[in-house]
Design an enzyme around this catalytic site. Sequence first.
Site, PDB file in Angstrom:
ATOM      1  N   HIS A 128      16.664  -1.523  12.065  1.00 40.37           N
ATOM      2  CA  HIS A 128      17.813  -1.684  11.167  1.00 40.37           C
ATOM      3  C   HIS A 128      17.494  -1.154   9.775  1.00 40.37           C
ATOM      4  O   HIS A 128      16.565  -1.625   9.119  1.00 40.37           O
ATOM      5  CB  HIS A 128      18.220  -3.155  10.986  1.00 40.37           C
ATOM      6  CG  HIS A 128      18.131  -4.003  12.202  1.00 40.37           C
ATOM      7  ND1 HIS A 128      19.090  -3.991  13.191  1.00 40.37           N
ATOM      8  CD2 HIS A 128      17.197  -4.893  12.603  1.00 40.37           C
ATOM      9  CE1 HIS A 128      18.741  -4.851  14.139  1.00 40.37           C
ATOM     10  NE2 HIS A 128      17.600  -5.400  13.808  1.00 40.37           N
ATOM     11  N   TYR A 131      13.595   3.414   6.560  1.00 42.04           N
ATOM     12  CA  TYR A 131      13.187   4.799   6.325  1.00 42.04           C
ATOM     13  C   TYR A 131      11.733   4.919   6.745  1.00 42.04           C
ATOM     14  O   TYR A 131      10.872   4.156   6.266  1.00 42.04           O
ATOM     15  CB  TYR A 131      13.333   5.222   4.867  1.00 42.04           C
ATOM     16  CG  TYR A 131      12.808   6.625   4.657  1.00 42.04           C
ATOM     17  CD1 TYR A 131      13.495   7.717   5.185  1.00 42.04           C
ATOM     18  CD2 TYR A 131      11.612   6.855   3.991  1.00 42.04           C
ATOM     19  CE1 TYR A 131      13.006   9.008   5.042  1.00 42.04           C
ATOM     20  CE2 TYR A 131      11.114   8.143   3.845  1.00 42.04           C
ATOM     21  CZ  TYR A 131      11.814   9.217   4.371  1.00 42.04           C
ATOM     22  OH  TYR A 131      11.318  10.480   4.239  1.00 42.04           O
ATOM     23  N   TYR A 177     -10.962   8.409  -1.445  1.00 43.21           N
ATOM     24  CA  TYR A 177     -10.681   9.410  -0.425  1.00 43.21           C
ATOM     25  C   TYR A 177      -9.505  10.259  -0.901  1.00 43.21           C
ATOM     26  O   TYR A 177      -8.464   9.722  -1.265  1.00 43.21           O
ATOM     27  CB  TYR A 177     -10.303   8.760   0.900  1.00 43.21           C
ATOM     28  CG  TYR A 177     -11.390   7.932   1.530  1.00 43.21           C
ATOM     29  CD1 TYR A 177     -12.239   8.475   2.487  1.00 43.21           C
ATOM     30  CD2 TYR A 177     -11.570   6.596   1.170  1.00 43.21           C
ATOM     31  CE1 TYR A 177     -13.246   7.714   3.079  1.00 43.21           C
ATOM     32  CE2 TYR A 177     -12.577   5.830   1.744  1.00 43.21           C
ATOM     33  CZ  TYR A 177     -13.401   6.403   2.704  1.00 43.21           C
ATOM     34  OH  TYR A 177     -14.396   5.640   3.276  1.00 43.21           O
TER      35      TYR A 177
END
Length: 241
Positions: A128, A131, A177
């Site tokens: 629902h 994104y 990193y």
Amino acid sequence: MSDHLLHPSTLFNLNQPATAAFFDACTYVWEALPQIKRHVARLTAGGRRIEGVVMDGAWLSDAPIVIEAGALVEPGAYILGPAYIGRGAVVRHGAFVREDVILLEGAILGHASEAKNSLFLPHAHAPHFAYVGDSILGHRVNLGAGTKLSNLGILSEKDPATGQRPTIRLTVEEQEYDTGLTKFGAILGDDVQTGCNSVLNPGCIVGPRTLIYANTSLRKGYHPADAIIKLRQNVRAINRG
């Protein structure tokens, strides 16, 4: 120690060769993200094969798209593609499947949800108003309504001289990193769940079985397995008179 935390085998069950193939030769789990495009091309063989049910009112572009038998695409869904929709997967009403999306067996992209350059492992659900950009959802992940996996930092303007955006850098256990990625959403280990309206900022990696409470805005970096991540806020009622 941090290198071990960031290896795909720490986040996902890779006992099935078909799943392990998405992470071949990856030292760090985010290295799988630029490979999604290649795997979509592999799974679609650059063509179209529609064996599942595409209901009236759904729209498919001319891009390479495979919809396996047992999959369902509901009315109002838009599959731009290229995309691979596995057996038993569901693309619900109003969903938008953009470029290079893989929904494996039993995965769901739900109502008013959008996915782009993302991998849904078996039975991962974004049901629902979600994104999912440049992200990987592990087995049985469930995103609460309104969850956003943001993939581009707010300070990621292109350099005027080079036209390049800065890469996303993570610090895990005091080791930095450089992911080499300018767009990197979230990577959620198996059985992670997010509460409604949570936002995972670019570069979030969440260990397996962790729960993220509603309305939490999670910072980039590694978040441990088997944890509960809570948002604490003070709520009080006052007299209206």
